[in-house]
Design an enzyme around this catalytic site. Structure first.
Site, PDB file in Angstrom:
ATOM      1  N   ARG A  71     -16.083  11.123  -2.607  1.00  0.00           N
ATOM      2  CA  ARG A  71     -14.746  11.117  -3.199  1.00  0.00           C
ATOM      3  C   ARG A  71     -14.757  10.528  -4.617  1.00  0.00           C
ATOM      4  O   ARG A  71     -14.028  11.002  -5.502  1.00  0.00           O
ATOM      5  CB  ARG A  71     -13.813  10.314  -2.288  1.00  0.00           C
ATOM      6  N   CYS A  99       0.858  -1.182   0.000  1.00  0.00           N
ATOM      7  CA  CYS A  99       0.000   0.000   0.000  1.00  0.00           C
ATOM      8  C   CYS A  99       0.898   1.238   0.000  1.00  0.00           C
ATOM      9  O   CYS A  99       1.921   1.270   0.695  1.00  0.00           O
ATOM     10  CB  CYS A  99      -0.895   0.007   1.234  1.00  0.00           C
ATOM     11  N   ASP A 100       0.492   2.271  -0.752  1.00  0.00           N
ATOM     12  CA  ASP A 100       1.337   3.460  -0.845  1.00  0.00           C
ATOM     13  C   ASP A 100       0.944   4.558   0.142  1.00  0.00           C
ATOM     14  O   ASP A 100       1.591   5.604   0.183  1.00  0.00           O
ATOM     15  CB  ASP A 100       1.331   4.019  -2.268  1.00  0.00           C
ATOM     16  N   TYR A 109      -6.007   6.931   7.643  1.00  0.00           N
ATOM     17  CA  TYR A 109      -7.267   6.191   7.560  1.00  0.00           C
ATOM     18  C   TYR A 109      -7.865   5.888   8.931  1.00  0.00           C
ATOM     19  O   TYR A 109      -9.055   5.578   9.038  1.00  0.00           O
ATOM     20  CB  TYR A 109      -7.067   4.886   6.783  1.00  0.00           C
ATOM     21  N   HIS A 166      -4.170   0.191   6.111  1.00  0.00           N
ATOM     22  CA  HIS A 166      -5.043   1.350   6.366  1.00  0.00           C
ATOM     23  C   HIS A 166      -5.472   1.413   7.825  1.00  0.00           C
ATOM     24  O   HIS A 166      -6.526   1.954   8.156  1.00  0.00           O
ATOM     25  CB  HIS A 166      -6.280   1.326   5.454  1.00  0.00           C
TER      26      HIS A 166
END
Length: 460
Positions: A303, A168-169, A283, A198
């Protein structure tokens, strides 16, 4: 050396391809393949990718654009997986259905993440099987398809021997912002981190060996947000500036610092006012401030709509303009640390560099007071045989309690998907911290079942 991008029609594909191409010598790459089930969308992205490789960079890397699995994966060494099952139409449902019931509406967190996960588990397993059938025997799948926590758990259960690394970035994006706030160079930064995808915390951030978390705490306290002032000036836009065009007034932007992300970065201050020991992943705001996020969300424009109206529209409008005129506007596509990090991970695997990365992996005792089979996110040294995870001591009870609740919600949704169990899906929704009650969980789940017909297994 063949690298295949699964989800070749993604708006992130041009930037990732550019990152790969700029590392041509380290990766020794001969061919890049784009694979997607959406032929027209991928065709357009392929036009831009072809320009990047052959006009912009002038390289002799072969480009193949295909919807055929055998063509896509035969003899591939790396498969970069970035699938979005259901596209933005289903992302919009993931965000808007929970909001209608007073719950957080977010694509990877809460009910939206559970729904997205149920859509993605079986397609990811199918991808693994296809790669296993056609690719080189020592292939690696680098998966950054969301929701990574649920997808990685599904892969652990259904394909435990797959050569897949889930990544995950978002932590990298946070480090980018931290470095901008403190005016330090990212290449000199090393950090410690633990959590689920997250759902984690930075416990140490060191610049040239010196701990900077105390300095960061002061910065966040003084500014009441993690973002630097220069980033705040660009919050209205979702598009990235090219590095060479960045100025103090219009800096190169991190894609996680746009539009509605403002409240997420603001939340870093609010969480640390209560719990200052660690820097939380952004998150965590959705879980620790679920009431507040629902209050400032717009159920009619989420979003998904922001991205469709900006990044998506600008990219495809730019490609259409190029096809008509031959003029290219590089600012229409995102290129940055997201693609660089994935390409660098491939380099570490290929060249056995033992470089340090943050990965999602089976715990196996690395966090002593978390389950052995939990899919956790931890630093690891990456070499030709995969991750060598860096173990740590027991984590504090507060973080462990939050992680266990989230972990069990994710495990239940994987079991519900595999077994077709309505009851387990309801338990997963009820257990999730973004949902206020069992009754609300059932209402959201029932609406999600209707919206996901054709994507979810039948739940009984």
């Amino acid at each position: 050396m063949i690298i295949t991008l699964c989800g070749g029609g993604s708006t992130f594909t041009p930037g990732i391809v550019k990152s790969i191409a700029l590392r041509k010598d380290e990766l020794d790459v001969d061919e890049i393949r784009l694979y997607d089930i959406n032929e027209e969308r991928q065709r357009k992205i392929g036009v831009l990718v072809d320009w990047i490789l052959h006009e912009d960079l002038g390289l002799d890397i072969k480009l193949t654009v295909t919807t055929d699995k055998k063509t896509a994966f035969t003899d591939a060494s790396f498969v970069f997986a970035q699938m979005r099952v259901g596209g933005y139409a289903m992302r919009e449902q993931d965000e808007k259905i929970p909001l209608r019931h007073g719950c957080v509406g977010q694509e990877t967190c809460g009910c939206g993440g559970l729904a997205y996960g149920m859509r993605t588990i079986f397609p990811m397993v199918e991808l693994i099987d296809d790669v296993e059938k056609y690719a080189k025997k020592d292939y690696w799948i680098l998966n950054y398809s969301n929701p990574a926590a649920i997808v990685s758990e599904g892969c652990r259960v259904l394909r435990p021997n797959a050569r897949i690394i889930n990544i995950c970035d978002m932590p990298i994006a946070i480090i980018d912002v931290v470095c901008a706030a403190l005016d330090i160079d990212k290449k000199d930064v090393e950090y410690d981190y633990f959590g689920l995808n997250h759902f984690g915390w930075f416990t140490s951030i060191r610049h040239k060996g010196e701990e900077v978390l105390p300095q960061l705490r002061e910065y966040i306290k003084e500014h009441e947000i993690l973002l630097p002032d220069s980033y705040l000036k660009g919050m209205g836009s979702l598009m990235a500036k090219k590095p060479e065009e960045a100025t103090d007034e219009h800096p190169e932007q991190n894609r996680h610092t746009k539009g509605s992300w403002y409240y997420v970065w603001k939340g870093e201050h609010e969480i640390m006012e209560c719990f200052p020991e660690y820097l939380p992943n952004t998150y965590l705001n959705y879980y620790l401030q679920q009431k507040e996020f629902v209050e400032h969300s717009n159920p009619e424009r989420t979003r998904a709509n922001e991205v469709e109206e900006t990044r998506e529209k600008n990219l495809f409008d730019g490609i259409d303009h190029y096809e008509k005129t031959g003029e290219i506007d590089e600012s229409t596509f995102y290129a940055g640390s997201h693609g660089d990090w994935i390409a660098d991970l491939a380099i570490a695997l290929k060249n056995d560099t033992k470089q340090r990365f943050l990965v999602i992996c089976e715990n196996k005792g690395a966090i002593p007071n978390m389950p052995y089979d939990a899919m956790v996110e931890l630093p690891a040294y990456i070499g030709k045989n995969g991750p060598e995870v860096i173990s740590r001591d027991n984590i504090p009870l507060f973080q462990q309690g939050l992680m266990m609740q989230q972990l069990n919600s994710e495990k239940l949704i994987v079991e519900a998907t595999i077994e077709g169990s309505y009851e387990k899906a309801l338990k997963a929704f009820t257990l999730n911290k973004t949902v206020p009650s069992m009754k609300v969980a059932k209402e959201v789940l029932d609406d999600m079942i209707e919206a996901n017909k054709g994507y979810w297994p039948e739940l009984k």
